[in-house]
Scaffold this active site. Structure first.
Site, PDB file in Angstrom:
ATOM      1  N   HIS A 193       8.879  -4.492  -1.529  1.00  0.00           N
ATOM      2  CA  HIS A 193       9.008  -3.049  -1.293  1.00  0.00           C
ATOM      3  C   HIS A 193      10.467  -2.611  -1.345  1.00  0.00           C
ATOM      4  CE1 HIS A 193       4.848  -3.192  -0.095  1.00  0.00           C
ATOM      5  NE2 HIS A 193       5.128  -4.048   0.870  1.00  0.00           N
ATOM      6  N   HIS A 215      18.156  -2.022   5.024  1.00  0.00           N
ATOM      7  CA  HIS A 215      17.445  -2.050   3.738  1.00  0.00           C
ATOM      8  C   HIS A 215      17.616  -0.698   3.063  1.00  0.00           C
ATOM      9  CE1 HIS A 215      14.554  -0.393   6.660  1.00  0.00           C
ATOM     10  NE2 HIS A 215      14.273   0.419   5.649  1.00  0.00           N
ATOM     11  N   HIS A 253      16.274   2.544   0.207  1.00  0.00           N
ATOM     12  CA  HIS A 253      15.220   3.285  -0.489  1.00  0.00           C
ATOM     13  C   HIS A 253      15.852   4.084  -1.620  1.00  0.00           C
ATOM     14  CE1 HIS A 253      12.252   2.653   2.791  1.00  0.00           C
ATOM     15  NE2 HIS A 253      13.318   2.725   3.584  1.00  0.00           N
ATOM     16  N   HIS A 266      18.848   2.287   5.575  1.00  0.00           N
ATOM     17  CA  HIS A 266      18.317   2.357   6.934  1.00  0.00           C
ATOM     18  C   HIS A 266      18.805   1.133   7.698  1.00  0.00           C
ATOM     19  CE1 HIS A 266      14.680   5.071   5.682  1.00  0.00           C
ATOM     20  NE2 HIS A 266      15.762   5.772   5.943  1.00  0.00           N
ATOM     21  N   THR A 280       8.953   4.185   8.214  1.00  0.00           N
ATOM     22  CA  THR A 280       8.488   4.906   7.013  1.00  0.00           C
ATOM     23  C   THR A 280       7.619   4.022   6.133  1.00  0.00           C
ATOM     24  OG1 THR A 280      10.406   4.345   5.644  1.00  0.00           O
ATOM     25  CG2 THR A 280      10.593   6.314   7.028  1.00  0.00           C
ATOM     26  N   THR A 281       7.254   2.842   6.631  1.00  0.00           N
ATOM     27  CA  THR A 281       6.338   1.949   5.917  1.00  0.00           C
ATOM     28  C   THR A 281       5.236   1.532   6.884  1.00  0.00           C
ATOM     29  OG1 THR A 281       7.696   0.044   6.563  1.00  0.00           O
ATOM     30  CG2 THR A 281       8.135   1.017   4.396  1.00  0.00           C
TER      31      THR A 281
END
Ligand code: ZN
Length: 248
Positions: free
Chosen positions: A85, A110, A112, A129, A198-199
């Site tokens: 992801h 991580h 995005h 994040h 958010t996951t």
């Protein structure tokens, strides 16, 4: 293969939230964000939650009682993991923040692409994040929005991208020490609100801090990440009356 996939999930954000989840999810199609809540009973907060992230930041209220976030980040070893992801940078213990009188230890950070938190409807090119956890298990995420600027490669990204694990489940050790402080903007003014991961499993009770100032990365750095993760961004979620506060 199945074992390694489960192991990868267990090492991700799910473990921070204490949830055991195995259902496959993605950013598009049948297992995409609109269906996350139906994929697994453990994910139901994704569809039923009232404090979901990310959100569009607008209408923030000034709260003069908010204190600056204290950053106590140190250079240390980093292991990168491609969990299918995103790429997760797991940091050695020692870095922490103090926010609202609470110490939160940096666990991992991580990325995005494009960014997740919007400001007045506008998304950044990427977001990092930085995920922190208190001794009581409370999560605080610091979000730094990254914008492409051809002249300005980011030094931390330059170190990390050299060791990018390119396939799902792959791990790489970064050979040099990395100071996550290199991912923070000079101006530390922030917005804060309550939200979620958010996951999946979209766990709530997460304290969010989003810096107002953006950081630059180079076009090459952005393209490198985007080639591996074309789009790993959850759509914006309803505010449901939540307050967004600004410290300045
Ligand atoms: Zn994230």
């Amino acid at each position: 293969m199945r074992f390694s996939f489960v192991a990868v999930l267990a090492l991700g954000l799910s473990s921070l939230a204490g949830a055991q989840s195995t259902a496959h999810w993605s950013y598009e199609g049948k297992t995409g964000p609109l269906n996350w809540g139906k994929l697994d009973p453990a994910y139901k907060t994704c569809s039923e939650g009232r404090e979901q992230s990310p959100i569009d930041i607008r209408g923030a209220r000034l709260n003069k009682a908010l204190q600056p976030i204290e950053f106590h980040y140190i250079a240390g070893g980093v292991n990168l993991e491609n969990n299918g992801h995103t790429v997760v940078a797991e940091v050695n213990p020692g870095s922490y923040i103090v926010a609202g009188g609470v110490r939160y230890d940096l666990v991992q950070f991580h990325f995005h692409h494009p960014g997740e938190e919007a400001v007045k409807g506008k998304l950044s090119d990427m977001v990092v994040h930085l995920v922190h956890k208190s001794a009581e298990g409370k999560l605080a995420v610091v979000a730094v929005r990254l914008m492409e600027d051809q002249g300005s490669p980011n030094a931390v990204l330059a170190a990390l991208w050299q060791h990018m694990p390119k396939t799902e489940g792959a791990r790489e050790k970064v050979t040099e020490f990395v100071n996550p402080g290199g991912l923070l903007p000079a101006d530390r003014g922030y917005w804060t609100f309550m939200g979620s991961l958010t996951t999946p499993p979209c766990t709530e009770g997460v304290r969010w801090f989003v810096f107002e100032q953006e950081l630059s990365l180079s076009r090459d750095q952005l393209r490198y990440f985007a080639a591996l993760f074309k789009m790993n961004t959850r759509p914006l979620q309803e505010l449901h009356g939540r307050r967004i506060e600004a410290d300045e």
